[in-house]
Design a protein around this motif. Structure first.
Motif, PDB file in Angstrom:
ATOM      1  N   SER A   1       0.824  -1.208   0.000  1.00 46.51           N
ATOM      2  CA  SER A   1       0.000   0.000   0.000  1.00 46.51           C
ATOM      3  C   SER A   1       0.861   1.264   0.000  1.00 46.51           C
ATOM      4  N   LYS A   2       2.136   1.120   0.322  1.00 49.75           N
ATOM      5  CA  LYS A   2       3.077   2.242   0.311  1.00 49.75           C
ATOM      6  C   LYS A   2       4.383   1.761  -0.308  1.00 49.75           C
ATOM      7  N   THR A   3       5.133   2.678  -0.891  1.00 49.33           N
ATOM      8  CA  THR A   3       6.397   2.303  -1.516  1.00 49.33           C
ATOM      9  C   THR A   3       7.315   1.567  -0.551  1.00 49.33           C
ATOM     10  N   GLU A   4       7.315   1.996   0.713  1.00 52.28           N
ATOM     11  CA  GLU A   4       8.299   1.473   1.643  1.00 52.28           C
ATOM     12  C   GLU A   4       7.933   0.163   2.320  1.00 52.28           C
ATOM     13  N   ASP A   5       6.685  -0.283   2.208  1.00 53.21           N
ATOM     14  CA  ASP A   5       6.260  -1.478   2.944  1.00 53.21           C
ATOM     15  C   ASP A   5       5.715  -2.561   2.015  1.00 53.21           C
ATOM     16  N   PHE A   6       6.156  -3.789   2.284  1.00 54.32           N
ATOM     17  CA  PHE A   6       5.699  -4.947   1.503  1.00 54.32           C
ATOM     18  C   PHE A   6       5.408  -6.051   2.506  1.00 54.32           C
ATOM     19  N   LEU A   7       4.148  -6.459   2.576  1.00 53.74           N
ATOM     20  CA  LEU A   7       3.706  -7.440   3.563  1.00 53.74           C
ATOM     21  C   LEU A   7       3.515  -8.803   2.913  1.00 53.74           C
ATOM     22  N   LEU A   8       3.946  -9.819   3.623  1.00 50.65           N
ATOM     23  CA  LEU A   8       3.728 -11.205   3.196  1.00 50.65           C
ATOM     24  C   LEU A   8       2.831 -11.876   4.212  1.00 50.65           C
ATOM     25  N   THR A   9       1.730 -12.465   3.743  1.00 54.15           N
ATOM     26  CA  THR A   9       0.786 -13.131   4.642  1.00 54.15           C
ATOM     27  C   THR A   9       0.680 -14.609   4.298  1.00 54.15           C
ATOM     28  N   LEU A  10       0.833 -15.418   5.326  1.00 53.71           N
ATOM     29  CA  LEU A  10       0.534 -16.840   5.214  1.00 53.71           C
ATOM     30  C   LEU A  10      -0.889 -16.997   5.707  1.00 53.71           C
ATOM     31  N   GLU A  11      -1.774 -17.343   4.812  1.00 47.54           N
ATOM     32  CA  GLU A  11      -3.197 -17.284   5.137  1.00 47.54           C
ATOM     33  C   GLU A  11      -3.588 -18.296   6.210  1.00 47.54           C
ATOM     34  N   SER A  12      -3.008 -19.478   6.140  1.00 47.19           N
ATOM     35  CA  SER A  12      -3.230 -20.535   7.138  1.00 47.19           C
ATOM     36  C   SER A  12      -1.943 -21.348   7.179  1.00 47.19           C
ATOM     37  N   ALA A  13      -1.095 -21.034   8.132  1.00 46.15           N
ATOM     38  CA  ALA A  13       0.258 -21.581   8.137  1.00 46.15           C
ATOM     39  C   ALA A  13       0.276 -23.106   8.206  1.00 46.15           C
ATOM     40  N   THR A  14       1.203 -23.701   7.471  1.00 45.62           N
ATOM     41  CA  THR A  14       1.422 -25.149   7.497  1.00 45.62           C
ATOM     42  C   THR A  14       2.887 -25.420   7.834  1.00 45.62           C
ATOM     43  N   SER A  15       3.171 -26.634   8.258  1.00 46.39           N
ATOM     44  CA  SER A  15       4.542 -26.980   8.652  1.00 46.39           C
ATOM     45  C   SER A  15       5.510 -26.844   7.480  1.00 46.39           C
ATOM     46  N   SER A  16       5.006 -27.021   6.254  1.00 43.38           N
ATOM     47  CA  SER A  16       5.875 -26.894   5.071  1.00 43.38           C
ATOM     48  C   SER A  16       6.305 -25.450   4.828  1.00 43.38           C
ATOM     49  N   GLN A  17       5.693 -24.521   5.530  1.00 41.73           N
ATOM     50  CA  GLN A  17       6.072 -23.121   5.408  1.00 41.73           C
ATOM     51  C   GLN A  17       7.102 -22.698   6.458  1.00 41.73           C
ATOM     52  N   THR A  18       7.536 -23.640   7.266  1.00 41.58           N
ATOM     53  CA  THR A  18       8.677 -23.383   8.148  1.00 41.58           C
ATOM     54  C   THR A  18       9.888 -23.104   7.277  1.00 41.58           C
ATOM     55  N   SER A  19      10.476 -21.930   7.457  1.00 43.42           N
ATOM     56  CA  SER A  19      11.545 -21.518   6.553  1.00 43.42           C
ATOM     57  C   SER A  19      12.153 -20.218   7.063  1.00 43.42           C
ATOM     58  N   VAL A  20      13.158 -19.753   6.343  1.00 37.88           N
ATOM     59  CA  VAL A  20      13.676 -18.408   6.568  1.00 37.88           C
ATOM     60  C   VAL A  20      13.223 -17.554   5.392  1.00 37.88           C
ATOM     61  N   TYR A  21      12.601 -16.424   5.711  1.00 40.34           N
ATOM     62  CA  TYR A  21      12.024 -15.565   4.685  1.00 40.34           C
ATOM     63  C   TYR A  21      12.864 -14.293   4.546  1.00 40.34           C
ATOM     64  N   PHE A  22      13.207 -13.974   3.301  1.00 38.36           N
ATOM     65  CA  PHE A  22      13.996 -12.784   3.021  1.00 38.36           C
ATOM     66  C   PHE A  22      13.223 -11.841   2.113  1.00 38.36           C
ATOM     67  N   CYS A  23      13.319 -10.585   2.448  1.00 43.69           N
ATOM     68  CA  CYS A  23      12.822  -9.519   1.593  1.00 43.69           C
ATOM     69  C   CYS A  23      14.007  -8.938   0.837  1.00 43.69           C
ATOM     70  N   ALA A  24      13.779  -8.497  -0.387  1.00 43.32           N
ATOM     71  CA  ALA A  24      14.827  -7.857  -1.171  1.00 43.32           C
ATOM     72  C   ALA A  24      14.230  -6.680  -1.928  1.00 43.32           C
ATOM     73  N   ILE A  25      15.114  -5.737  -2.287  1.00 44.78           N
ATOM     74  CA  ILE A  25      14.680  -4.572  -3.041  1.00 44.78           C
ATOM     75  C   ILE A  25      15.649  -4.334  -4.199  1.00 44.78           C
ATOM     76  N   SER A  26      15.175  -3.668  -5.235  1.00 43.91           N
ATOM     77  CA  SER A  26      16.060  -3.218  -6.302  1.00 43.91           C
ATOM     78  C   SER A  26      15.444  -2.017  -6.996  1.00 43.91           C
ATOM     79  N   GLY A  27      16.333  -1.201  -7.592  1.00 44.97           N
ATOM     80  CA  GLY A  27      15.853  -0.025  -8.282  1.00 44.97           C
ATOM     81  C   GLY A  27      15.307  -0.355  -9.660  1.00 44.97           C
ATOM     82  N   GLN A  28      15.858  -1.391 -10.269  1.00 46.54           N
ATOM     83  CA  GLN A  28      15.425  -1.862 -11.578  1.00 46.54           C
ATOM     84  C   GLN A  28      15.344  -3.377 -11.510  1.00 46.54           C
ATOM     85  N   THR A  29      15.089  -4.013 -12.625  1.00 45.24           N
ATOM     86  CA  THR A  29      14.976  -5.468 -12.589  1.00 45.24           C
ATOM     87  C   THR A  29      16.122  -6.162 -13.308  1.00 45.24           C
TER      88      THR A  29
END
Lengths: 115, 113
Positions: free
Chosen positions: B69-97
């Motif tokens: 909803s804003k340039t600076e924030d990006f939210l990740l939602t696990l709608e109903s967490a499962t054991s297979s979603q146990t992990s390390v989650y990383f966010c990344a940014i870039s100016g271009q692709t």
């Protein structure tokens, strides 16, 4: 299919010796190639990239990488390893998918430099 | 870590509960990404954003949703967490692709019991 392969799960080298971490890629079009390093409990840090031009790319912390188009490889090298170089290294290629580019990562290679 | 923060840094949750992870950047970069890191798989792209309210799916998007909803924030939602979603989650940014490097946050370690 577009992909990146890092054939070695772990590389062991003695401090002061040269090191090589291997990477091969498969991508359509001209490849944009990257190396990242990850220290324990940290995010990935950018080391270097190849876009075009000189096949030998120099990056951070004394690392360099050699692009070889005919062998579709982008191996990471350092002339003299340090114990502090011990970390997890990822090769990545930027591939066009749908309407934008995305990074495809290799599975990672753990580098262990022994004193 | 290049002006990127992630919260929480660690979370333990139960199967079936919703979970939201937050990524905040101060670099004003256009592109933001969510990855998960699992042994033997490297990093795999979950979702990405190419602008406010502009998002798209990555390689492993099932069970995840995102919002920007804003340039600076990006939210990740696990709608109903499962054991297979146990992990390390990383966010990344870039100016271009295409030929621009991405900069990564410190990661969130999520355990689903």
């Amino acid at each position: 299919a577009q992909s990146v392969a890092q054939p070695e799960d772990q590389v062991n080298v003695a401090e002061g010796n040269p090191l090589t971490v291997k990477c091969t890629y498969s991508v359509s079009g001209n490849p944009y190639l990257f190396w990242y390093v990850q220290y324990p409990n940290r995010g990935l840090q950018f080391l270097l990239k190849y876009i075009t031009g000189d096949n030998l790319v120099k990056g951070s912390y004394g690392f360099e990488a050699e692009f070889n188009k005919s062998q579709t490889s982008f191996h990471l090298k350092k002339p003299s390893a340090l114990v502090s170089d011990s970390a997890l290294y990822f090769c990545a290629v930027s591939a066009r998918m749908d309407s934008s580019y995305k990074l495809i990562f290799g599975s990672g290679t753990r580098l262990l430099v022994r004193p | 870590d290049a002006g990127i923060t992630q919260s929480p840094r660690h979370k333990v949750t139960e199967t079936g509960t919703p979970v939201t992870l937050r990524c905040h950047q101060t670099e004003n970069h256009r592109y933001m990404y969510w990855y998960r890191q699992d042994p033997g798989h490297g990093l795999r792209l979950i979702h990405y954003s190419y602008g406010v309210k502009d998002t798209d799916k990555g390689e492993v998007s099932d069970g995840y949703s995102v919002s920007r909803s804003k340039t600076e924030d990006f939210l990740l939602t696990l709608e109903s967490a499962t054991s297979s979603q146990t992990s390390v989650y990383f966010c990344a940014i870039s100016g271009q692709t295409s030929n621009y490097e991405q900069y990564f946050g410190p990661g969130t370690r999520l355990t689903v019991t």
